[in-house]
Design a protein around this motif. Sequence first.
Motif, mmCIF file in Angstrom:
data_model
loop_
_atom_site.group_PDB
_atom_site.id
_atom_site.type_symbol
_atom_site.label_atom_id
_atom_site.label_comp_id
_atom_site.label_asym_id
_atom_site.label_seq_id
_atom_site.Cartn_x
_atom_site.Cartn_y
_atom_site.Cartn_z
ATOM 1 N N LEU A 1 5.630 -4.573 -4.512
ATOM 2 C CA LEU A 1 4.629 -3.549 -4.238
ATOM 3 C C LEU A 1 4.947 -2.254 -4.979
ATOM 4 O O LEU A 1 4.057 -1.604 -5.537
ATOM 5 C CB LEU A 1 4.547 -3.288 -2.732
ATOM 6 C CG LEU A 1 4.018 -4.430 -1.856
ATOM 7 C CD1 LEU A 1 4.071 -4.034 -0.393
ATOM 8 C CD2 LEU A 1 2.594 -4.789 -2.255
ATOM 9 N N TYR A 2 6.233 -1.877 -4.969
ATOM 10 C CA TYR A 2 6.641 -0.666 -5.674
ATOM 11 C C TYR A 2 6.508 -0.833 -7.184
ATOM 12 O O TYR A 2 6.113 0.105 -7.898
ATOM 13 C CB TYR A 2 8.079 -0.306 -5.304
ATOM 14 C CG TYR A 2 8.254 0.087 -3.865
ATOM 15 C CD1 TYR A 2 7.754 1.298 -3.387
ATOM 16 C CD2 TYR A 2 8.918 -0.745 -2.975
ATOM 17 C CE1 TYR A 2 7.923 1.673 -2.063
ATOM 18 C CE2 TYR A 2 9.086 -0.389 -1.645
ATOM 19 C CZ TYR A 2 8.592 0.816 -1.193
ATOM 20 O OH TYR A 2 8.744 1.176 0.115
ATOM 21 N N GLU A 3 6.852 -2.010 -7.677
ATOM 22 C CA GLU A 3 6.763 -2.268 -9.118
ATOM 23 C C GLU A 3 5.313 -2.197 -9.588
ATOM 24 O O GLU A 3 5.015 -1.632 -10.653
ATOM 25 C CB GLU A 3 7.359 -3.634 -9.440
ATOM 26 C CG GLU A 3 8.866 -3.707 -9.197
ATOM 27 C CD GLU A 3 9.417 -5.111 -9.379
ATOM 28 O OE1 GLU A 3 8.603 -6.032 -9.610
ATOM 29 O OE2 GLU A 3 10.647 -5.287 -9.297
ATOM 30 N N SER A 4 4.415 -2.748 -8.790
ATOM 31 C CA SER A 4 2.988 -2.697 -9.142
ATOM 32 C C SER A 4 2.483 -1.253 -9.133
ATOM 33 O O SER A 4 1.686 -0.847 -9.990
ATOM 34 C CB SER A 4 2.169 -3.540 -8.166
ATOM 35 O OG SER A 4 2.567 -4.890 -8.195
ATOM 36 N N ALA A 5 2.953 -0.471 -8.147
ATOM 37 C CA ALA A 5 2.538 0.929 -8.051
ATOM 38 C C ALA A 5 3.041 1.731 -9.247
ATOM 39 O O ALA A 5 2.343 2.615 -9.763
ATOM 40 C CB ALA A 5 3.062 1.533 -6.749
ATOM 41 N N GLU A 6 4.267 1.432 -9.706
ATOM 42 C CA GLU A 6 4.821 2.122 -10.864
ATOM 43 C C GLU A 6 4.012 1.818 -12.117
ATOM 44 O O GLU A 6 3.790 2.697 -12.963
ATOM 45 C CB GLU A 6 6.286 1.720 -11.064
ATOM 46 C CG GLU A 6 7.222 2.303 -10.014
ATOM 47 C CD GLU A 6 8.658 1.840 -10.220
ATOM 48 O OE1 GLU A 6 8.902 1.059 -11.170
ATOM 49 O OE2 GLU A 6 9.529 2.260 -9.432
ATOM 50 N N ASP B 1 0.917 1.226 -12.177
ATOM 51 C CA ASP B 1 -0.341 1.977 -12.048
ATOM 52 C C ASP B 1 -0.126 3.489 -12.161
ATOM 53 O O ASP B 1 -1.076 4.262 -12.045
ATOM 54 C CB ASP B 1 -1.005 1.658 -10.712
ATOM 55 C CG ASP B 1 -1.496 0.219 -10.655
ATOM 56 O OD1 ASP B 1 -1.752 -0.357 -11.732
ATOM 57 O OD2 ASP B 1 -1.597 -0.332 -9.538
ATOM 58 N N ALA C 1 2.051 5.407 -10.218
ATOM 59 C CA ALA C 1 2.361 6.098 -8.958
ATOM 60 C C ALA C 1 3.719 6.788 -9.044
ATOM 61 O O ALA C 1 4.673 6.240 -9.593
ATOM 62 C CB ALA C 1 2.356 5.107 -7.801
ATOM 63 N N GLN D 1 4.017 9.388 -3.939
ATOM 64 C CA GLN D 1 2.825 8.557 -3.765
ATOM 65 C C GLN D 1 3.189 7.165 -3.254
ATOM 66 O O GLN D 1 2.467 6.593 -2.428
ATOM 67 C CB GLN D 1 2.068 8.460 -5.091
ATOM 68 C CG GLN D 1 1.423 9.769 -5.514
ATOM 69 C CD GLN D 1 0.787 9.682 -6.890
ATOM 70 O OE1 GLN D 1 1.323 9.028 -7.787
ATOM 71 N NE2 GLN D 1 -0.344 10.351 -7.072
ATOM 72 N N LYS D 2 4.324 6.635 -3.713
ATOM 73 C CA LYS D 2 4.785 5.328 -3.236
ATOM 74 C C LYS D 2 5.161 5.400 -1.761
ATOM 75 O O LYS D 2 4.894 4.466 -0.999
ATOM 76 C CB LYS D 2 5.972 4.852 -4.087
ATOM 77 C CG LYS D 2 5.596 4.446 -5.501
ATOM 78 C CD LYS D 2 6.746 3.788 -6.228
ATOM 79 C CE LYS D 2 7.806 4.794 -6.618
ATOM 80 N NZ LYS D 2 8.876 4.183 -7.439
ATOM 81 N N TYR E 1 1.629 5.907 0.213
ATOM 82 C CA TYR E 1 0.623 4.830 0.190
ATOM 83 C C TYR E 1 1.202 3.421 0.337
ATOM 84 O O TYR E 1 0.441 2.473 0.544
ATOM 85 C CB TYR E 1 -0.179 4.913 -1.111
ATOM 86 C CG TYR E 1 -0.989 6.178 -1.234
ATOM 87 C CD1 TYR E 1 -2.082 6.402 -0.415
ATOM 88 C CD2 TYR E 1 -0.635 7.164 -2.152
ATOM 89 C CE1 TYR E 1 -2.830 7.579 -0.509
ATOM 90 C CE2 TYR E 1 -1.367 8.337 -2.261
ATOM 91 C CZ TYR E 1 -2.467 8.542 -1.432
ATOM 92 O OH TYR E 1 -3.190 9.708 -1.516
ATOM 93 N N ILE E 2 2.531 3.289 0.245
ATOM 94 C CA ILE E 2 3.140 1.966 0.407
ATOM 95 C C ILE E 2 4.127 1.948 1.574
ATOM 96 O O ILE E 2 3.982 1.156 2.510
ATOM 97 C CB ILE E 2 3.860 1.521 -0.891
ATOM 98 C CG1 ILE E 2 2.858 1.389 -2.034
ATOM 99 C CG2 ILE E 2 4.588 0.193 -0.672
ATOM 100 C CD1 ILE E 2 3.493 1.045 -3.370
#
Length: 291
Positions: free
Chosen positions: A188-193, A195, A197, A201-202, A205-206
């Motif tokens: 989840l964090y890798e996907s946010a990075e 995008d 984030a 923000q992580k 929102y996560i």
Amino acid sequence: MKIKRKKALFVFLLPSVLFVVAFGVYPTIYSLLLSFKDVNLITYIRGTAKYIGFSNYLEVLKDPLFWGAFKNTLVFTGLSLFFQMTIGFGIALLFNYEFPLKGFLQALIMVPWVMPIMVSGTYFRWTFGDSGFLNNLLISLGWIKEPIRWITSEKLAVYSITFANIWLGIPFNYLLLYTGLQEIPEELYESAEIDGAKGWQKVLYITLPCLKPVILTTLVLGCIFTMKVFDLVWIITKGGPGGASHLFTTLSYSLAFDRFQFGKSSAVIILMLLIVIALVFALNKVKIEEG
């Protein structure tokens, strides 16, 4: 086979059930019965306590000490939960990363939680005393000219015991929140990075959405544990000065063993129990809705 399994299950559960009944259900029912009687030392010994209905509750609700204890309990519980949760969450986020001496520092953080309450209470009583360590330190630094009455002032005493309780409760909050953080998938964090984030923000929102069940469970347990705190407060202030730092628990104890008003003491405990049930019910309702 099913009957044997049920019997085995009953045998294993029986000690726990007996323990709960002996140390939970029975004392609660006994206190409820005492709260409706005129029980003092003489009537208790002679067994001549009379049923007086809700008189104990009415007298307690008219007592300024009760409302002082009510206010103190709200302040004590509210501030403790907020700062224990906030600081515990911050520490959990920090230890979610790898760095040198991480294991040693984690063990160090747990010290307040495993330390006997007698030791912790005595330490804070000495630290916050009029001639204690804190005042001596502040005077030596030139920040104050005369000792501050941390635990002998009617205004400051409740905040001093609250600070002590916050210090004791941070490790518990940290442990639960840190365990929850370990269950959040790294993907989840890798996907946010990817995008774009950023760190905050992580978290916003996560981390927080994923930790909601853990946070609410921690709040429920913290509410129960904090509302029933007695020993720490009794060691540091004994509810003083003049009852200014009484919580429900210390007020009940004082009524029972200083004034021998067992009926009023039981009424205070029952009222506290009702408040705890209401708070826990509200938090659980929020947890179910979030789920």
